[in-house]
Every structure is written in structure tokens, then in C-alpha cells.
Motif scaffolding. Structure first.
Motif, short mmCIF file in Angstrom:
data_model
loop_
_atom_site.label_atom_id
_atom_site.label_comp_id
_atom_site.label_asym_id
_atom_site.label_seq_id
_atom_site.Cartn_x
_atom_site.Cartn_y
_atom_site.Cartn_z
N LEU A 1 0.78 -0.89 0.06
CA LEU A 1 -0.04 0.35 0.27
C LEU A 1 1.21 1.42 -0.14
CD1 LEU A 1 -2.81 -1.32 2.50
CD2 LEU A 1 -2.75 -0.93 0.07
N ARG A 2 2.12 1.31 0.56
CA ARG A 2 3.12 2.12 0.53
C ARG A 2 3.43 2.47 -0.59
NH1 ARG A 2 8.10 2.79 0.03
NH2 ARG A 2 8.37 0.20 0.07
N GLN A 3 3.78 1.22 -1.41
CA GLN A 3 4.14 1.32 -3.13
C GLN A 3 3.40 2.43 -3.93
OE1 GLN A 3 5.05 -3.04 -3.31
NE2 GLN A 3 7.42 -1.96 -3.30
N VAL A 4 1.85 1.79 -3.50
CA VAL A 4 1.06 2.81 -4.71
C VAL A 4 0.47 3.71 -4.14
CG1 VAL A 4 0.61 0.33 -5.01
CG2 VAL A 4 -1.33 1.07 -3.95
N LYS A 5 1.11 4.34 -3.03
CA LYS A 5 0.92 5.88 -1.96
C LYS A 5 -0.48 5.32 -1.93
CE LYS A 5 3.87 8.48 -4.57
NZ LYS A 5 4.93 7.49 -4.52
N MET A 6 -1.20 4.09 -1.38
CA MET A 6 -2.65 4.21 -0.37
C MET A 6 -2.65 3.60 1.08
SD MET A 6 -4.34 4.62 -3.08
CE MET A 6 -6.55 3.98 -2.01
N GLU A 7 -1.02 3.86 1.64
CA GLU A 7 -1.66 3.37 3.32
C GLU A 7 -2.18 4.27 3.59
OE1 GLU A 7 2.49 5.74 2.62
OE2 GLU A 7 1.16 5.03 1.17
N ASP A 8 -2.84 5.74 3.44
CA ASP A 8 -3.70 6.36 4.69
C ASP A 8 -4.64 5.86 4.39
OD1 ASP A 8 -1.41 7.69 5.13
OD2 ASP A 8 -1.87 9.82 3.75
N PHE A 9 -5.12 4.87 3.16
CA PHE A 9 -6.83 4.48 3.15
C PHE A 9 -7.01 2.89 3.10
CE2 PHE A 9 -5.93 7.38 -0.01
CZ PHE A 9 -7.41 8.21 0.39
N ILE A 10 -6.15 2.30 4.61
CA ILE A 10 -6.10 1.23 4.81
C ILE A 10 -7.25 0.35 5.43
CG2 ILE A 10 -5.26 1.71 6.60
CD1 ILE A 10 -2.72 -0.59 6.46
N ASN A 11 -8.16 1.10 6.00
CA ASN A 11 -9.26 0.82 6.10
C ASN A 11 -10.13 1.06 6.20
OD1 ASN A 11 -8.22 -0.62 9.09
ND2 ASN A 11 -7.34 1.96 9.51
N HIS A 12 -10.39 2.06 4.94
CA HIS A 12 -12.01 2.31 3.65
C HIS A 12 -12.46 1.16 3.05
CE1 HIS A 12 -10.17 5.74 4.71
NE2 HIS A 12 -11.01 7.01 3.77
N GLU A 13 -13.33 1.33 3.13
CA GLU A 13 -14.09 0.17 1.92
C GLU A 13 -13.76 0.39 0.65
OE1 GLU A 13 -18.05 -0.28 2.94
OE2 GLU A 13 -18.49 0.45 4.33
N PRO A 14 -13.18 -0.44 -0.21
CA PRO A 14 -12.90 -0.59 -1.38
C PRO A 14 -13.82 0.02 -2.79
CG PRO A 14 -12.36 -2.80 -0.56
CD PRO A 14 -13.35 -2.20 0.78
N HIS A 15 -15.08 -0.28 -1.94
CA HIS A 15 -15.96 0.97 -3.47
C HIS A 15 -16.48 1.89 -2.76
CE1 HIS A 15 -17.06 -3.33 -4.83
NE2 HIS A 15 -17.10 -4.49 -3.25
N HIS A 16 -15.84 2.17 -1.72
CA HIS A 16 -16.08 3.81 -1.74
C HIS A 16 -14.68 4.97 -2.08
CE1 HIS A 16 -18.61 3.29 1.65
NE2 HIS A 16 -19.62 3.22 0.46
N LEU A 17 -13.88 4.06 -2.71
CA LEU A 17 -12.58 4.74 -3.19
C LEU A 17 -13.00 5.38 -5.31
CD1 LEU A 17 -9.93 2.53 -2.38
CD2 LEU A 17 -10.48 4.22 -1.20
N SER A 18 -12.01 5.75 -5.07
CA SER A 18 -12.66 6.44 -6.88
C SER A 18 -11.81 5.14 -7.57
CB SER A 18 -11.48 7.90 -7.18
OG SER A 18 -10.11 7.11 -6.74
N GLY A 19 -12.24 5.49 -8.98
CA GLY A 19 -11.01 4.35 -10.02
C GLY A 19 -10.25 4.65 -9.94
N GLY A 20 -9.29 5.07 -10.29
CA GLY A 20 -8.10 5.58 -9.91
C GLY A 20 -7.60 4.62 -8.49
N GLN A 21 -7.66 4.93 -7.59
CA GLN A 21 -7.51 4.41 -6.51
C GLN A 21 -8.22 2.84 -6.38
OE1 GLN A 21 -9.86 7.22 -4.05
NE2 GLN A 21 -8.43 8.43 -3.21
N LYS A 22 -9.08 2.76 -6.50
CA LYS A 22 -9.09 1.16 -6.35
C LYS A 22 -8.79 0.49 -7.84
CE LYS A 22 -14.79 1.94 -6.26
NZ LYS A 22 -15.89 1.71 -7.31
N GLN A 23 -7.78 1.10 -8.14
CA GLN A 23 -6.91 -0.07 -9.59
C GLN A 23 -5.42 -0.11 -8.33
OE1 GLN A 23 -7.86 -1.90 -11.09
NE2 GLN A 23 -7.76 -1.32 -13.74
N ARG A 24 -4.89 1.11 -7.66
CA ARG A 24 -3.72 1.21 -6.70
C ARG A 24 -3.97 0.59 -6.22
NH1 ARG A 24 -3.94 7.66 -5.87
NH2 ARG A 24 -2.05 6.74 -4.82
N VAL A 25 -5.01 -0.03 -5.25
CA VAL A 25 -5.48 -0.89 -4.44
C VAL A 25 -5.54 -2.52 -5.37
CG1 VAL A 25 -6.66 -2.48 -2.85
CG2 VAL A 25 -7.22 0.32 -2.72
#
Length: 281
Positions: free
Chosen positions: A127-151
Motif C-alpha cells: 500500500l505504501r508503494q502505491v501511495k494508498m497507506e492512508d486508506f488502509i481501513n477504507h471500504e474499497p467500493h467507496h474509492l475513486s476509480g484510480g484509487q481502486k486500481q492502485r489497491v
């Protein structure tokens, strides 16, 4: 450079019992070296996605052979080889299985029996590598399209793959989301010497590649650098692909008598040529 993936006269048909139907992939050969970014382009039905399934062992060739790190892909070693390949598909929602981002990234690790402490470390690192560590406890379906692909990319990276396959992974994203994902993948490629194989019909995206494999009707029509493939010009349009915006604009300007030197693959190249050729005299 060391060979990491190769096709040797690979053929696959979804209906092999019907001899007069066209093969999805026919007599395709190429070699990819470790650390390269290779893009496979072609219109819908050209064989691109079938090739992705063959590379990952989801399908097995009916003729020819596929080698991963010079080892022939077989039914016996398919699980070991598949663990070295990460895949990100077109629609990230179809890949999510966890209630939170960290659950989703951990899913494949759990299935492969990775110890808990190691799993936690890999999830946080991916998650650090894709710059998504701050979203670790978020629900995936509430993310933007780009954030979903990064996850989705993080989920693939957590398995420590040597090859990352992007199967039309940016086609459903807006321009900002597409740029986010491609920037992350390019940075990862340099950071961990990742081999990237992108499958797309977007020739703007193909500019990032070291080499492009141009597929048509299941066969390899051409292979070369972006400059060599885009030099085919009207052939790309004939087979259902669109030239990059800068190339189309260059042709239109030249047709109107604007002095330009050669063709331009990027808007920056076009602007620089316009400036030096016409406004800096």
C-alpha cells in the motif's frame, strides 16, 4: 538483459473442434526481458486478452510453448509460475473480495499461507508503494476509480511478482485516474525492477513502452519501438486503432502548410517543433 517471458509459435482456439473458425491466437512468438515495459495493442478481438490469460496460465496453449524465466509452462508447474505473475484487470470492482483495503490486499497472501507477521508487513509495504497507506481501513467500493486500481495493483504486488500484467487496466478510468495508475506503475518498475506487460487499445498509453507488439486477427502483425510502430501510420487506422493525438495534429497542420519536422508522438514534441519552426525565427 535476461529473458523472463517468451511465446514460441503459440496458438489457441476457443473452439478447436471447429477447424474452419479463426484461432484467437495463432503462431505468435516474442521474447520479453526482465525490467522491460511491453505493450500489446490491437482492436477488440485481436487476441490481446487471450494472450494475457495464456501468460498467466488461465489458458494453456494448444500448440507452441510459453516459457516463464526459461521454464516451460505446464499443468504441473502452473501454480508455482502463476505466483510470479500479478494481474490487474479492466474493472477493479470485480477483483475486490475484502471488506476493507487491507483485507483485500491480504486475501491472496492468506490463500497462499503467508505467516501473519509477514502478511502484515507485505500489506503495508504494498500500500505504501502505491501511495494508498492512508486508506488502509477504507471500504474499497467507496474509492475513486484510480484509487481502486492502485489497491488492485497493491494486491498483486503483495505477492512479490516478477511480472505485472495490466489487462486494459486503465480503460475505465478518467484522465486523472489513468495518469495516477500509470505514474505509479512506472515508478514501481524502476524501484523494484518490475517487468510490465500492458494490454491496451490506447496508443497514447503505449508511448510508455520500450516495445510494442501489434496484434491483428490473432496474429502478430508487427513488433518494435513506439517510433517504429507509430511509423505504420495509416495501417493502425486501417486495423481499428487510433493514432496518438499529437501525430494526428501534426498531419493536419502539415496539410495546412505549417512547417514541421517529421512526426510527433507527444504533445510536448509538437509544441516544441511549432515553437522552433514557426515562432522563433
Amino acid at each position: 538483459m535476461s529473458e523472463i517471458l517468451s511465446f514460441n509459435q503459440v496458438t489457441y482456439s476457443y473452439t478447436p473442434e471447429e477447424p474452419h473458425t479463426r484461432n484467437a491466437v495463432e503462431d505468435v512468438s516474442f521474447t520479453i526481458n526482465k525490467g522491460e515495459w511491453i505493450t500489446i495493442v490491437g482492436h477488440n478481438g485481436s487476441g490481446k486478452s487471450t494472450m494475457a490469460k495464456l501468460m498467466s496460465g488461465l489458458l494453456m496453449p494448444q500448440q507452441g510453448e510459453i516459457r516463464i524465466k526459461r521454464e516451460i509452462l505446464t499443468e504441473e508447474n502452473i501454480w508455482d509460475i502463476r505466483s510470479q505473475i500479478g494481474i490487474v484487470f479492466q474493472n477493479p470492482d470485480n477483483q475486490f473480495v475484502g471488506a476493507t483495503v487491507q483485507d483485500d490486499v491480504a486475501f491472496s497472501l492468506e490463500n497462499n499461507g503467508v505467516p501473519h507477521e509477514e502478511m502484515v508487513k507485505r500489506v503495508h509495504n504494498a500500500l505504501r508503494q502505491v501511495k494508498m497507506e492512508d486508506f488502509i481501513n477504507h471500504e474499497p467500493h467507496h474509492l475513486s476509480g484510480g484509487q481502486k486500481q492502485r489497491v488492485a495493483i497493491a494486491g498483486a504486488l503483495a505477492m512479490h511478482p516478477q511480472i505485472l500484467i495490466l489487462d486494459e487496466a486503465t480503460s475505465m478510468l478518467d484522465p486523472q485516474g489513468r495518469e495516477e495508475v500509470l505514474t505509479i506503475v512506472e515508478a514501481l518498475r524502476k524501484e523494484i525492477d518490475l517487468t510490465v506487460l500492458a494490454i491496451t487499445h490506447d496508443l497514447e498509453e503505449a508511448l510508455l513502452a520500450d516495445r510494442i507488439i501489434f496484434m491483428n486477427a490473432g496474429k502478430k502483425y508487427a513488433e518494435g519501438t513506439p517510433e517504429e510502430i507509430f511509423a505504420l501510420g495509416d495501417d493502425l487506422v486501417q486495423f481499428g486503432l487510433d493514432m496518438p493525438f499529437a501525430m494526428k495534429m501534426t498531419k493536419l497542420l502539415q496539410a495546412q502548410g505549417v512547417q514541421l519536422v517529421g512526426q510527433h508522438m507527444t504533445e510536448e514534441e509538437l509544441v516544441n517543433d511549432l515553437w522552433t519552426s514557426n515562432f522563433n525565427k
